[in-house]
Design an enzyme around this catalytic site. Structure first.
Site, PDB file in Angstrom:
ATOM      1  N   ARG A   1      -3.909   4.248  -7.479  1.00 22.78           N
ATOM      2  CA  ARG A   1      -3.331   3.221  -6.634  1.00 22.78           C
ATOM      3  C   ARG A   1      -2.423   2.332  -7.481  1.00 22.78           C
ATOM      4  O   ARG A   1      -2.813   1.902  -8.566  1.00 22.78           O
ATOM      5  CB  ARG A   1      -4.442   2.357  -6.012  1.00 22.78           C
ATOM      6  CG  ARG A   1      -3.900   1.245  -5.148  1.00 22.78           C
ATOM      7  CD  ARG A   1      -4.998   0.425  -4.495  1.00 22.78           C
ATOM      8  NE  ARG A   1      -4.432  -0.694  -3.756  1.00 22.78           N
ATOM      9  CZ  ARG A   1      -5.131  -1.612  -3.119  1.00 22.78           C
ATOM     10  NH1 ARG A   1      -6.454  -1.543  -3.114  1.00 22.78           N
ATOM     11  NH2 ARG A   1      -4.538  -2.585  -2.469  1.00 22.78           N
TER      12      ARG A   1
ATOM     13  N   HIS B   1       0.838  -1.205   0.000  1.00 24.61           N
ATOM     14  CA  HIS B   1       0.000   0.000   0.000  1.00 24.61           C
ATOM     15  C   HIS B   1       0.873   1.254   0.000  1.00 24.61           C
ATOM     16  O   HIS B   1       1.830   1.345   0.777  1.00 24.61           O
ATOM     17  CB  HIS B   1      -0.881   0.043   1.246  1.00 24.61           C
ATOM     18  CG  HIS B   1      -2.102  -0.818   1.165  1.00 24.61           C
ATOM     19  ND1 HIS B   1      -3.305  -0.450   1.713  1.00 24.61           N
ATOM     20  CD2 HIS B   1      -2.309  -2.034   0.601  1.00 24.61           C
ATOM     21  CE1 HIS B   1      -4.200  -1.396   1.503  1.00 24.61           C
ATOM     22  NE2 HIS B   1      -3.619  -2.374   0.834  1.00 24.61           N
TER      23      HIS B   1
ATOM     24  N   ASN C   1     -13.515 -12.654  -4.369  1.00 25.38           N
ATOM     25  CA  ASN C   1     -13.874 -11.337  -4.874  1.00 25.38           C
ATOM     26  C   ASN C   1     -13.083 -11.081  -6.156  1.00 25.38           C
ATOM     27  O   ASN C   1     -12.926  -9.946  -6.583  1.00 25.38           O
ATOM     28  CB  ASN C   1     -13.590 -10.224  -3.857  1.00 25.38           C
ATOM     29  CG  ASN C   1     -12.128 -10.114  -3.478  1.00 25.38           C
ATOM     30  OD1 ASN C   1     -11.695 -10.788  -2.552  1.00 25.38           O
ATOM     31  ND2 ASN C   1     -11.357  -9.287  -4.177  1.00 25.38           N
TER      32      ASN C   1
ATOM     33  N   LYS D   1      -4.694 -11.478   5.128  1.00 24.84           N
ATOM     34  CA  LYS D   1      -4.317 -11.230   3.749  1.00 24.84           C
ATOM     35  C   LYS D   1      -3.000 -11.948   3.488  1.00 24.84           C
ATOM     36  O   LYS D   1      -1.963 -11.603   4.062  1.00 24.84           O
ATOM     37  CB  LYS D   1      -4.164  -9.712   3.534  1.00 24.84           C
ATOM     38  CG  LYS D   1      -3.614  -9.267   2.216  1.00 24.84           C
ATOM     39  CD  LYS D   1      -4.434  -9.654   1.006  1.00 24.84           C
ATOM     40  CE  LYS D   1      -5.905  -9.421   1.123  1.00 24.84           C
ATOM     41  NZ  LYS D   1      -6.705  -9.636  -0.049  1.00 24.84           N
TER      42      LYS D   1
ATOM     43  N   ASP E   1      -6.586 -15.235   2.540  1.00 27.82           N
ATOM     44  CA  ASP E   1      -6.850 -14.724   1.185  1.00 27.82           C
ATOM     45  C   ASP E   1      -5.541 -14.348   0.496  1.00 27.82           C
ATOM     46  O   ASP E   1      -5.020 -13.246   0.685  1.00 27.82           O
ATOM     47  CB  ASP E   1      -7.762 -13.492   1.284  1.00 27.82           C
ATOM     48  CG  ASP E   1      -7.978 -12.830  -0.077  1.00 27.82           C
ATOM     49  OD1 ASP E   1      -7.611 -13.427  -1.109  1.00 27.82           O
ATOM     50  OD2 ASP E   1      -8.523 -11.707  -0.098  1.00 27.82           O
TER      51      ASP E   1
ATOM     52  N   HIS F   1     -11.733  -2.487   6.238  1.00 26.09           N
ATOM     53  CA  HIS F   1     -10.399  -1.909   6.441  1.00 26.09           C
ATOM     54  C   HIS F   1     -10.413  -0.838   7.521  1.00 26.09           C
ATOM     55  O   HIS F   1      -9.391  -0.170   7.737  1.00 26.09           O
ATOM     56  CB  HIS F   1      -9.894  -1.256   5.135  1.00 26.09           C
ATOM     57  CG  HIS F   1      -9.155  -2.194   4.216  1.00 26.09           C
ATOM     58  ND1 HIS F   1      -9.739  -3.260   3.596  1.00 26.09           N
ATOM     59  CD2 HIS F   1      -7.862  -2.201   3.794  1.00 26.09           C
ATOM     60  CE1 HIS F   1      -8.846  -3.869   2.838  1.00 26.09           C
ATOM     61  NE2 HIS F   1      -7.700  -3.252   2.947  1.00 26.09           N
TER      62      HIS F   1
ATOM     63  N   ASN G   1      -5.089 -13.800  -2.680  1.00 35.11           N
ATOM     64  CA  ASN G   1      -5.299 -13.084  -3.952  1.00 35.11           C
ATOM     65  C   ASN G   1      -4.622 -13.780  -5.137  1.00 35.11           C
ATOM     66  O   ASN G   1      -3.822 -13.157  -5.870  1.00 35.11           O
ATOM     67  CB  ASN G   1      -4.831 -11.628  -3.844  1.00 35.11           C
ATOM     68  CG  ASN G   1      -5.772 -10.759  -3.029  1.00 35.11           C
ATOM     69  OD1 ASN G   1      -5.364 -10.162  -2.034  1.00 35.11           O
ATOM     70  ND2 ASN G   1      -7.033 -10.688  -3.398  1.00 35.11           N
TER      71      ASN G   1
ATOM     72  N   HIS H   1     -16.726  -7.778   0.772  1.00 38.09           N
ATOM     73  CA  HIS H   1     -15.347  -7.394   0.462  1.00 38.09           C
ATOM     74  C   HIS H   1     -15.097  -5.948   0.875  1.00 38.09           C
ATOM     75  O   HIS H   1     -16.029  -5.150   0.925  1.00 38.09           O
ATOM     76  CB  HIS H   1     -15.153  -7.554  -1.053  1.00 38.09           C
ATOM     77  CG  HIS H   1     -13.880  -7.019  -1.581  1.00 38.09           C
ATOM     78  ND1 HIS H   1     -13.788  -5.851  -2.301  1.00 38.09           N
ATOM     79  CD2 HIS H   1     -12.625  -7.502  -1.505  1.00 38.09           C
ATOM     80  CE1 HIS H   1     -12.538  -5.643  -2.655  1.00 38.09           C
ATOM     81  NE2 HIS H   1     -11.803  -6.633  -2.183  1.00 38.09           N
ATOM     82  N   SER H   2     -13.848  -5.625   1.139  1.00 40.10           N
ATOM     83  CA  SER H   2     -13.543  -4.250   1.504  1.00 40.10           C
ATOM     84  C   SER H   2     -12.161  -3.846   1.018  1.00 40.10           C
ATOM     85  O   SER H   2     -11.233  -4.663   0.969  1.00 40.10           O
ATOM     86  CB  SER H   2     -13.631  -4.134   3.029  1.00 40.10           C
ATOM     87  OG  SER H   2     -12.659  -3.268   3.532  1.00 40.10           O
ATOM     88  N   ASN H   3     -12.057  -2.579   0.655  1.00 41.77           N
ATOM     89  CA  ASN H   3     -10.772  -1.909   0.427  1.00 41.77           C
ATOM     90  C   ASN H   3     -10.666  -0.768   1.415  1.00 41.77           C
ATOM     91  O   ASN H   3     -11.609  -0.492   2.133  1.00 41.77           O
ATOM     92  CB  ASN H   3     -10.724  -1.292  -0.967  1.00 41.77           C
ATOM     93  CG  ASN H   3     -10.558  -2.306  -2.063  1.00 41.77           C
ATOM     94  OD1 ASN H   3     -11.379  -2.380  -2.945  1.00 41.77           O
ATOM     95  ND2 ASN H   3      -9.515  -3.086  -1.999  1.00 41.77           N
TER      96      ASN H   3
HETATM   97  O1  GKR Z   1      -6.198  -3.736   0.543  1.00 42.72           O
HETATM   98  O2  GKR Z   1      -4.408  -4.834  -0.027  1.00 42.72           O
HETATM   99  C1  GKR Z   1      -5.608  -4.724   0.070  1.00 42.72           C
HETATM  100  C2  GKR Z   1      -6.461  -5.888  -0.336  1.00 42.72           C
HETATM  101  O3  GKR Z   1      -5.686  -6.889  -0.901  1.00 42.72           O
HETATM  102  C3  GKR Z   1      -7.531  -5.464  -1.292  1.00 42.72           C
HETATM  103  O4  GKR Z   1      -7.000  -4.699  -2.339  1.00 42.72           O
HETATM  104  C4  GKR Z   1      -8.317  -6.629  -1.826  1.00 42.72           C
HETATM  105  O5  GKR Z   1      -9.165  -6.167  -2.827  1.00 42.72           O
HETATM  106  O6  GKR Z   1      -9.206  -6.845   0.371  1.00 42.72           O
HETATM  107  C5  GKR Z   1      -9.219  -7.283  -0.883  1.00 42.72           C
HETATM  108  C6  GKR Z   1      -9.474  -8.765  -1.055  1.00 42.72           C
HETATM  109  O7  GKR Z   1     -10.166  -9.330  -0.260  1.00 42.72           O
HETATM  110  O8  GKR Z   1      -9.028  -9.346  -2.046  1.00 42.72           O
HETATM  111 MG    MG Z   2     -10.173 -11.135  -1.394  1.00 42.96          MG
END
Ligand code: GKR
Ligand code: MG
Length: 420
Positions: free
Chosen positions: A400, A27, A267, A191, A219, A347, A221, A318-320
């Protein structure tokens, strides 16, 4: 009685974001958002919050002027006018990590903050909370999950934040202890996709030992191959309530789902209704994370919830990085969604107290009590908005980009999906 829109304003803002790691990078020091204010003829103001990246802001700016005169109850008119204003615009998503971009996904993201603001206005006009407009209350408190991140103690050159470093199991357990002590979360999400899978398995084991009663999620990703995903799932069997986006794509997820004991959540591979038929046919995912910011607003998310209920698919949220307007919108959605089957992500702890509303909704025992006043139930803090807008202008960031930011400190870093 018609309540026409007389003015729409969009204010880009920035607020400090800690150095959180994910499979795409790190980030940046500032999170960018946009605050949408829609004024109606009676002087009431509806609020919406969305992403603050330049291409998205440009599209929000195209929609704002065409809403003049629209009745605040006309959500169909909103979608029609927004579609005409942005045409076939197709901008990449930078936040949901939601795969290839498309014009339909772009429109869903652009409509969202205006739709939330219109629902806020509808609630104010009728004296009803937004949850009442979404079908009525099914729960008094919306439960959230504590969102844990591997992180650095500080952005290079800056002071450490309150949570400090977390680059190993002990650091994550300490982060979780602080977050649970402050917010009372009853479930925890890690994460992942940051360290080699065995390190992340060790982190899950440590969290389980420290929090024997908390449901856990991981998660990465899409950082893992099908083979790695299955291996991690075998080692974390009995420890996770779900595994989120271990591997890319509906086909890969289906292969993993067929071989592992826990539900798979996403997501990333189900991000619009058009993804659902194949996901159902393959049984790729057992839980979908709704997010009103890219599912076309609160009504779009309610439609997703209905489809999930039809097919027996679980629902989470889901959240950012977000502020209090989005939190309120999430709470109203959760309050009116019968099949929110898992605690929602947030978040909020990573805002470190920053907000753009005067009295943000607060967490007790990991849940937010549902507001009962008209509309969203939050009021814009105009001084904070002005400060955050000044920070936006001064911070120099316009989009971002976690990958480029991490590359400044690790020149060889690449976003690889899968990586392991
Ligand atoms: O905020 O770094 C982050 C998260 O990885 C986010 O960008 C993701 O979209 O929280 C998210 C997720 O569940 O994949
Ligand atoms: Mg996710």
């Amino acid at each position: 009685m018609r309540t026409p829109i007389t003015r729409v304003s969009i204010t880009p803002i920035a607020f400090p974001d800690p150095p959180l790691l994910n499979s795409a990078g790190l980030h940046q020091p500032w999170a960018l958002r946009s605050i949408v204010e829609v004024t109606a003829a009676d002087g009431s103001v509806g609020l919406g919050e969305s992403y603050g990246d330049a291409p998205h802001l440009e599209l929000l700016g195209k929609v704002a002027p065409v809403l003049d005169g629209l009745d605040v109850f006309d959500l169909t008119g909103l979608r029609t006018r927004a579609a005409a204003a942005i045409g076939a615009a197709d901008t990449p998503d930078r936040h949901g990590l939601t795969g290839p971009s498309s014009a339909a996904k772009t429109l869903a993201r652009v409509v969202s903050p205006f739709e939330v603001a219109l629902l806020d206005l509808q609630g104010q006009a009728t004296g009803r909370p937004v949850w009442a407009l979404l079908g009525g209350l099914v729960r008094d408190r919306v439960p959230f999950s504590g969102y844990l991140f591997y992180k650095w103690a500080a952005h290079p050159g800056a002071e450490p934040d309150d949570y400090g470093e977390a680059l190993d199991p002990a650091g994550l357990v300490e982060q979780a202890r602080r977050m649970v002590a402050r917010y009372g979360f009853r479930s925890l999400k890690l994460k992942g996709g940051v360290l080699p899978p065995d390190d992340e398995i060790a982190a899950v084991e440590a969290l389980r030992e420290a929090f024997p009663e908390h449901p856990l999620r991981l998660d990465p990703n899409c950082a893992w191959t099908v083979e790695t995903s299955v291996r991690v799932a075998e080692k974390t069997a009995g420890l996770l309530e779900y595994l989120e986006d271990p591997t890319p794509g509906l086909a890969g997820m289906a292969e993993v789902a067929a071989a592992v004991p826990m539900p798979l959540a996403t997501n990333m591979c189900v991000v619009e209704l058009g993804d659902l038929p194949e996901a159902v046919r393959r049984d790729s995912v057992q839980v979908v994370l709704a997010d009103h910011h890219y599912w076309g607003g609160l009504t779009g998310s309610a439609t997703l919830a209905a489809v999930c209920r039809t097919w027996g698919i679980g629902l989470s949220m889901h959240s950012n990085s977000h502020l209090g307007i989005s939190l309120a919108a999430m709470v109203h959605l959760g309050a009116a969604t019968p099949n929110l089957t898992y605690d929602a992500d947030t978040h909020t702890p990573w805002q470190l107290g920053a907000d753009v509303v005067t009295e943000p909704l607060s967490f007790v025992d990991g849940a937010v009590a549902v507001p009962h006043g008209p509309g969203l139930g939050v009021t814009l803090d105009r001084d904070a908005l002005a400060r955050m807008h000044a920070d936006y202008l001064a911070c120099g960031l316009r989009e971002r980009d976690d990958t480029s930011y991490l590359r400044q400190f690790r020149p060889g870093f690449e976003k690889l999906r899968p990586r392991w």
